[in-house]
Design a protein around this motif. Sequence first.
Motif, PDB file in Angstrom:
ATOM      1  N   ILE A  40      -5.407  -0.332   8.556  1.00  0.00           N
ATOM      2  CA  ILE A  40      -4.318   0.347   9.268  1.00  0.00           C
ATOM      3  C   ILE A  40      -3.291  -0.743   9.489  1.00  0.00           C
ATOM      4  O   ILE A  40      -3.311  -1.435  10.457  1.00  0.00           O
ATOM      5  N   ASP A  41      -2.068  -0.554   8.837  1.00  0.00           N
ATOM      6  CA  ASP A  41      -1.214  -1.307   9.009  1.00  0.00           C
ATOM      7  C   ASP A  41       0.246  -0.374   9.289  1.00  0.00           C
ATOM      8  O   ASP A  41       0.903   0.443   8.514  1.00  0.00           O
ATOM      9  N   ARG A  42       0.788  -0.627  10.387  1.00  0.00           N
ATOM     10  CA  ARG A  42       1.775  -0.008  11.122  1.00  0.00           C
ATOM     11  C   ARG A  42       1.766   1.504  10.862  1.00  0.00           C
ATOM     12  O   ARG A  42       1.076   2.265  11.491  1.00  0.00           O
ATOM     13  N   ASP A  43       2.675   2.157   9.681  1.00  0.00           N
ATOM     14  CA  ASP A  43       2.525   3.629   9.587  1.00  0.00           C
ATOM     15  C   ASP A  43       1.803   3.962   8.345  1.00  0.00           C
ATOM     16  O   ASP A  43       2.072   5.049   8.025  1.00  0.00           O
ATOM     17  N   ARG A  44       0.908   2.955   7.913  1.00  0.00           N
ATOM     18  CA  ARG A  44       0.163   3.609   6.559  1.00  0.00           C
ATOM     19  C   ARG A  44      -1.329   2.902   6.685  1.00  0.00           C
ATOM     20  O   ARG A  44      -1.626   2.061   7.574  1.00  0.00           O
ATOM     21  N   GLN A  45      -2.060   3.811   5.874  1.00  0.00           N
ATOM     22  CA  GLN A  45      -3.579   3.265   5.624  1.00  0.00           C
ATOM     23  C   GLN A  45      -3.490   2.791   4.250  1.00  0.00           C
ATOM     24  O   GLN A  45      -3.498   3.321   3.467  1.00  0.00           O
ATOM     25  N   TRP A  46      -3.901   1.463   4.199  1.00  0.00           N
ATOM     26  CA  TRP A  46      -3.886   0.578   2.779  1.00  0.00           C
ATOM     27  C   TRP A  46      -5.299   0.575   2.621  1.00  0.00           C
ATOM     28  O   TRP A  46      -6.109   0.041   3.373  1.00  0.00           O
ATOM     29  N   HIS A  47      -5.750   0.450   1.084  1.00  0.00           N
ATOM     30  CA  HIS A  47      -6.953   0.492   0.724  1.00  0.00           C
ATOM     31  C   HIS A  47      -7.257  -0.895   0.117  1.00  0.00           C
ATOM     32  O   HIS A  47      -6.709  -1.144  -1.068  1.00  0.00           O
ATOM     33  N   LYS A  48      -8.075  -1.727   0.681  1.00  0.00           N
ATOM     34  CA  LYS A  48      -8.487  -3.074   0.080  1.00  0.00           C
ATOM     35  C   LYS A  48      -9.280  -2.838  -0.983  1.00  0.00           C
ATOM     36  O   LYS A  48      -9.333  -3.560  -1.965  1.00  0.00           O
ATOM     37  N   ALA A  49     -10.208  -1.885  -0.826  1.00  0.00           N
ATOM     38  CA  ALA A  49     -11.298  -1.564  -2.040  1.00  0.00           C
ATOM     39  C   ALA A  49     -11.415  -0.296  -1.825  1.00  0.00           C
ATOM     40  O   ALA A  49     -11.388   0.648  -1.083  1.00  0.00           O
ATOM     41  N   ARG A  50     -11.502   0.520  -3.178  1.00  0.00           N
ATOM     42  CA  ARG A  50     -11.743   1.931  -3.233  1.00  0.00           C
ATOM     43  C   ARG A  50     -12.580   2.339  -4.536  1.00  0.00           C
ATOM     44  O   ARG A  50     -12.613   1.510  -5.506  1.00  0.00           O
ATOM     45  N   VAL A  51     -13.604   3.419  -4.296  1.00  0.00           N
ATOM     46  CA  VAL A  51     -14.054   3.998  -5.549  1.00  0.00           C
ATOM     47  C   VAL A  51     -13.783   5.327  -5.415  1.00  0.00           C
ATOM     48  O   VAL A  51     -14.380   5.996  -4.198  1.00  0.00           O
ATOM     49  N   GLY A  52     -13.719   6.150  -6.393  1.00  0.00           N
ATOM     50  CA  GLY A  52     -13.394   7.620  -6.465  1.00  0.00           C
ATOM     51  C   GLY A  52     -12.370   8.080  -5.969  1.00  0.00           C
ATOM     52  O   GLY A  52     -11.878   9.451  -5.701  1.00  0.00           O
ATOM     53  N   LEU A  53     -11.231   7.317  -5.516  1.00  0.00           N
ATOM     54  CA  LEU A  53      -9.987   7.689  -5.275  1.00  0.00           C
ATOM     55  C   LEU A  53      -8.839   6.783  -5.768  1.00  0.00           C
ATOM     56  O   LEU A  53      -8.922   5.621  -5.790  1.00  0.00           O
ATOM     57  N   GLU A  54      -7.689   7.329  -6.607  1.00  0.00           N
ATOM     58  CA  GLU A  54      -6.740   6.488  -7.206  1.00  0.00           C
ATOM     59  C   GLU A  54      -5.726   6.101  -6.174  1.00  0.00           C
ATOM     60  O   GLU A  54      -5.135   4.900  -6.293  1.00  0.00           O
ATOM     61  N   ALA A  55      -5.431   6.619  -5.322  1.00  0.00           N
ATOM     62  CA  ALA A  55      -4.383   6.190  -4.396  1.00  0.00           C
ATOM     63  C   ALA A  55      -4.724   5.007  -3.541  1.00  0.00           C
ATOM     64  O   ALA A  55      -5.859   4.865  -2.913  1.00  0.00           O
ATOM     65  N   THR A  56      -3.611   4.141  -3.429  1.00  0.00           N
ATOM     66  CA  THR A  56      -4.053   2.911  -2.781  1.00  0.00           C
ATOM     67  C   THR A  56      -3.511   2.890  -1.385  1.00  0.00           C
ATOM     68  O   THR A  56      -3.856   1.648  -0.606  1.00  0.00           O
ATOM     69  N   GLU A  57      -2.836   3.933  -0.879  1.00  0.00           N
ATOM     70  CA  GLU A  57      -2.509   4.104   0.467  1.00  0.00           C
ATOM     71  C   GLU A  57      -2.041   5.495   0.848  1.00  0.00           C
ATOM     72  O   GLU A  57      -2.133   6.225   0.158  1.00  0.00           O
ATOM     73  N   MET A  58      -2.164   5.627   1.963  1.00  0.00           N
ATOM     74  CA  MET A  58      -1.747   7.132   2.605  1.00  0.00           C
ATOM     75  C   MET A  58      -1.116   6.808   3.750  1.00  0.00           C
ATOM     76  O   MET A  58      -1.315   5.872   4.683  1.00  0.00           O
ATOM     77  N   PRO A  59      -0.345   7.921   4.432  1.00  0.00           N
ATOM     78  CA  PRO A  59       0.342   7.863   5.524  1.00  0.00           C
ATOM     79  C   PRO A  59      -0.759   7.658   6.849  1.00  0.00           C
ATOM     80  O   PRO A  59      -1.836   8.468   6.770  1.00  0.00           O
ATOM     81  N   ARG A  60      -0.406   6.972   7.859  1.00  0.00           N
ATOM     82  CA  ARG A  60      -1.220   6.662   8.873  1.00  0.00           C
ATOM     83  C   ARG A  60      -1.241   8.145   9.715  1.00  0.00           C
ATOM     84  O   ARG A  60      -2.409   8.290  10.307  1.00  0.00           O
ATOM     85  N   SER A  61      -0.463   8.856   9.708  1.00  0.00           N
ATOM     86  CA  SER A  61      -0.292  10.223  10.414  1.00  0.00           C
ATOM     87  C   SER A  61      -1.424  11.083  10.070  1.00  0.00           C
ATOM     88  O   SER A  61      -1.695  11.957  10.640  1.00  0.00           O
ATOM     89  N   ASP A  62      -1.994  11.026   8.763  1.00  0.00           N
ATOM     90  CA  ASP A  62      -2.982  11.355   8.097  1.00  0.00           C
ATOM     91  C   ASP A  62      -4.245  11.178   8.251  1.00  0.00           C
ATOM     92  O   ASP A  62      -5.342  11.719   7.601  1.00  0.00           O
ATOM     93  N   SER A  63      -4.286   9.864   8.589  1.00  0.00           N
ATOM     94  CA  SER A  63      -5.397   8.854   8.601  1.00  0.00           C
ATOM     95  C   SER A  63      -6.644   9.447   9.278  1.00  0.00           C
ATOM     96  O   SER A  63      -6.427   9.467  10.568  1.00  0.00           O
ATOM     97  N   PHE A  64      -7.829   9.726   8.505  1.00  0.00           N
ATOM     98  CA  PHE A  64      -9.139   9.641   9.432  1.00  0.00           C
ATOM     99  C   PHE A  64      -9.470   8.233   9.908  1.00  0.00           C
ATOM    100  O   PHE A  64      -9.898   8.101  11.120  1.00  0.00           O
ATOM    101  N   CYS A  65      -9.248   7.149   9.137  1.00  0.00           N
ATOM    102  CA  CYS A  65      -9.510   6.057   9.507  1.00  0.00           C
ATOM    103  C   CYS A  65      -8.733   5.324  10.821  1.00  0.00           C
ATOM    104  O   CYS A  65      -9.331   4.915  11.750  1.00  0.00           O
TER     105      CYS A  65
END
Length: 408
Positions: free
Chosen positions: A295-320
């Motif tokens: 969780i970086d300021r206003d975004r959720q960034w993905h250091k590793a992922r499987v099953g999802l193309e997006a590398t990040e998403m808005p923090r406002s939408d983040s479950f994490c």
Amino acid sequence: MHDLTRWALRPLMRVWTASAERQDRHLPRPSDAPQAHAAGIDSDRVLILGCGPAVGWGVLSHQVALPGSLARELAARTGRGADIDLVASRTMTGANALLALNGTRLGRFDAVVVILGLNEALDLTSVSEWRDRLTALLAVLEQETSRSTHIFVLGIPPIRSIEIFRRPLVSIAEWSATDLNTVSAQLADEVPRTTFVPFSPTATIDLDRHRSAGDYRGWAVLLANAMSDSLDLARLGITGLESARQTDVVCREGARQKAVDGLAIVDTPAEARFDRLVLLAQRLFDTEVALITIIDRDRQWHKARVGLEATEMPRSDSFCAVTIADDGPLIIEDARSDARFSENPLVLGDPRIRFYAGFPIESPSGERIGALCVFDPKPRSAADVDQVLLRELALLVQQELRLPPSAQ
């Protein structure tokens, strides 16, 4: 022992101590990360601060020294997990312990174990000076920890129980330790949330190791017996004190972001060591998606992922981002039925999250910086989620964060 006598004998004792300590240079001691944990959910967090028994003489890993032994003994009594952090050195004293704690976020611990005084006993520190040092340390611990945190002061062990000191003049050090222990016990009675734990270990048997795994197990039993009731009562909210004070949200977020920036991990290339962990999580929990998020300021960034193309998403939408608000797991059986997430774009649109399970990931300094999570477009019962396994995977991620980046 009179202060004048201490002053007169101190030069002789310093020479005696230095001579004795030269014999311990060959002894094994741990070289791994200064922490340990026992499996389980809703884990208790404990800080061990000190010297002597805290250092781990005689063994090569903190997992078999006091941190690991205490974690296992506490878990056996409470039925919860246990996370132990260690701040220790052979030269630590009441005077420099606060410096060693610099950067440690004390508010996250459920208990603090103070193991100090051995060096002062050997140096014939006066009773008044020891009182001042311990009073100052306990005042900071009381101020900086949660109001539900309990502090345990372990007594100075008999100097004769330490092989290298069983030589002439040991009686002088014994008298000194006895005097200092008396002060420690008195202070513990006076300071809120503090307990003195007498400590009389048996003498060293294995002269080549100084202490063994069996010694640490025995000491852990002593501490766990003293600590478990307080930890249980704190979980129930029965502390006899006002509820834990709330840390200012802005300051807490500033410290968290500083930890993220300090790791310099955001926007770095993929690494096999993290990719393996998300793939393992996906397979073990049988979900479409698994992520290691930051969780970086206003975004959720993905250091590793499987099953999802997006590398990040808005923090406002983040479950994490919700996951890191607490130190335990977040499990959502059906996001459409959860008022917190039912209108979330990630639920109404791709990836159409219904089931979610995440566990916070902490920086080496203890801030919750992201999460290991799995999710799926099909709802699932929380009873089907192995929360212990979820936590173990998150702890594996934390271990990797302590290591330098792997070669690309």
